[in-house]
Design an enzyme around this catalytic site. Sequence first.
Site, PDB file in Angstrom:
ATOM      1  N   ASN A  10       0.866  -1.187   0.000  1.00  0.00           N
ATOM      2  CA  ASN A  10       0.000   0.000   0.000  1.00  0.00           C
ATOM      3  C   ASN A  10       0.900   1.232   0.000  1.00  0.00           C
ATOM      4  O   ASN A  10       1.437   1.608   1.034  1.00  0.00           O
ATOM      5  CB  ASN A  10      -0.907  -0.029   1.238  1.00  0.00           C
ATOM      6  CG  ASN A  10      -1.815   1.193   1.287  1.00  0.00           C
ATOM      7  OD1 ASN A  10      -1.824   2.011   0.357  1.00  0.00           O
ATOM      8  ND2 ASN A  10      -2.574   1.315   2.357  1.00  0.00           N
ATOM      9  N   LYS A  12       0.080   4.225  -0.388  1.00  0.00           N
ATOM     10  CA  LYS A  12      -0.599   5.395   0.186  1.00  0.00           C
ATOM     11  C   LYS A  12      -0.339   6.627  -0.695  1.00  0.00           C
ATOM     12  O   LYS A  12      -0.186   6.494  -1.902  1.00  0.00           O
ATOM     13  CB  LYS A  12      -0.173   5.591   1.648  1.00  0.00           C
ATOM     14  CG  LYS A  12      -0.375   4.303   2.467  1.00  0.00           C
ATOM     15  CD  LYS A  12      -0.247   4.499   3.948  1.00  0.00           C
ATOM     16  CE  LYS A  12      -0.456   3.166   4.660  1.00  0.00           C
ATOM     17  NZ  LYS A  12      -0.442   3.266   6.107  1.00  0.00           N
ATOM     18  N   HIS A  98      -9.788   1.066   4.285  1.00  0.00           N
ATOM     19  CA  HIS A  98      -8.501   1.211   4.971  1.00  0.00           C
ATOM     20  C   HIS A  98      -8.683   2.130   6.182  1.00  0.00           C
ATOM     21  O   HIS A  98      -9.485   3.064   6.148  1.00  0.00           O
ATOM     22  CB  HIS A  98      -7.439   1.786   4.028  1.00  0.00           C
ATOM     23  CG  HIS A  98      -6.085   1.759   4.667  1.00  0.00           C
ATOM     24  ND1 HIS A  98      -5.656   2.759   5.509  1.00  0.00           N
ATOM     25  CD2 HIS A  98      -5.098   0.830   4.637  1.00  0.00           C
ATOM     26  CE1 HIS A  98      -4.451   2.441   5.965  1.00  0.00           C
ATOM     27  NE2 HIS A  98      -4.089   1.275   5.448  1.00  0.00           N
ATOM     28  N   GLU A 100      -7.130   4.547   7.352  1.00  0.00           N
ATOM     29  CA  GLU A 100      -6.986   5.996   7.130  1.00  0.00           C
ATOM     30  C   GLU A 100      -8.248   6.562   6.487  1.00  0.00           C
ATOM     31  O   GLU A 100      -8.607   7.713   6.716  1.00  0.00           O
ATOM     32  CB  GLU A 100      -5.728   6.267   6.299  1.00  0.00           C
ATOM     33  CG  GLU A 100      -4.472   6.093   7.149  1.00  0.00           C
ATOM     34  CD  GLU A 100      -3.321   5.389   6.473  1.00  0.00           C
ATOM     35  OE1 GLU A 100      -3.249   5.387   5.234  1.00  0.00           O
ATOM     36  OE2 GLU A 100      -2.474   4.821   7.204  1.00  0.00           O
ATOM     37  N   GLU A 170      -5.795  -4.820  10.409  1.00  0.00           N
ATOM     38  CA  GLU A 170      -4.764  -3.817  10.643  1.00  0.00           C
ATOM     39  C   GLU A 170      -5.128  -3.020  11.888  1.00  0.00           C
ATOM     40  O   GLU A 170      -5.921  -2.072  11.808  1.00  0.00           O
ATOM     41  CB  GLU A 170      -4.653  -2.856   9.455  1.00  0.00           C
ATOM     42  CG  GLU A 170      -4.336  -3.524   8.134  1.00  0.00           C
ATOM     43  CD  GLU A 170      -3.821  -2.505   7.120  1.00  0.00           C
ATOM     44  OE1 GLU A 170      -2.630  -2.542   6.820  1.00  0.00           O
ATOM     45  OE2 GLU A 170      -4.612  -1.663   6.661  1.00  0.00           O
ATOM     46  N   GLY A 176       1.971   2.543  10.901  1.00  0.00           N
ATOM     47  CA  GLY A 176       2.898   3.669  10.747  1.00  0.00           C
ATOM     48  C   GLY A 176       3.528   4.120  12.053  1.00  0.00           C
ATOM     49  O   GLY A 176       4.139   5.175  12.124  1.00  0.00           O
ATOM     50  N   SER A 216       3.015  -1.878  10.609  1.00  0.00           N
ATOM     51  CA  SER A 216       4.456  -1.884  10.902  1.00  0.00           C
ATOM     52  C   SER A 216       5.113  -3.241  10.636  1.00  0.00           C
ATOM     53  O   SER A 216       6.008  -3.651  11.380  1.00  0.00           O
ATOM     54  CB  SER A 216       4.723  -1.420  12.346  1.00  0.00           C
ATOM     55  OG  SER A 216       4.289  -0.083  12.513  1.00  0.00           O
TER      56      SER A 216
END
Length: 254
Positions: A10, A12, A98, A100, A170, A176, A216
């Site tokens: 991904n 991003k 996702h 985010e 996730e 991150g 991560s």
Amino acid sequence: MSRTPSVGANWKMNLDRAGAEALARDVCDRLGDSPGAEVAVFVPFPYLLEVGRVIRETGSAVRLGAQDLSEHDNGAFTGEVSTAMLLDCGVQTVLAGHSERRHVIGESDQLVGAKARKALDSGLDVILCVGETLEQRQAGETNAINERQIRAGLEGVSPGDMARVTIAYEPVWAIGTGMTATPGDAQNAHATIRALLASMFSSALAQETRIQYGGSVKPGNAGELMAQPDIDGGLIGGASLNADDFRAIVRACP
Ligand code: 13P
């Protein structure tokens, strides 16, 4: 039951056009035509055609993915991208929900479900992303949040279409941040998700559905995570921007 592991890169909102082209070429070259796992790159919209061209030119088995989609077919939805447009660009698979998009952009469980159905109805594969925040984890709500997001995300999805669905677990607090769920914690969450899929569909279908771990994942922790019986690959953010690191993670899949 052996599930072919599935690993997604991904990217991003990173890279520029030249960087996306170069990274795609590196990933395709380093993985060769039989990477062992099923591999997809989730590319920013403007670079889909460019990356698709690289995949074709290198003869790679890497699949072309998009990071989001509209739940609508077409019309007055400024800034949105339809599944017809994605298919036109050669996209094969897409992320829905996702973290985010859920937590930064504000997408609801119902919107994510509508997007997942639209992807499947259009002939795309979909990775349904789920996971709890730190606050929810500390409140002991991990399994309840995953269940709520999966039930809403798969609402109206038929058992036949589930062959084109991958779940990505996730945990939001691990994305991150450099913090990873322990392999044991991740395995527990994955096993609980698989049991939920068995209750929603059937145990045979649950055994066939791939559940990726994300948050991560790095070359140094991938081996232990990917060795867990219910972890079937990963969805990789930061480490997927380096072709060597990404290849090491793909190679860590059993
Ligand atoms: P990181 O690997 O950077 O934590 O990101 C995970 C992720 O969000 C993949 O979708």
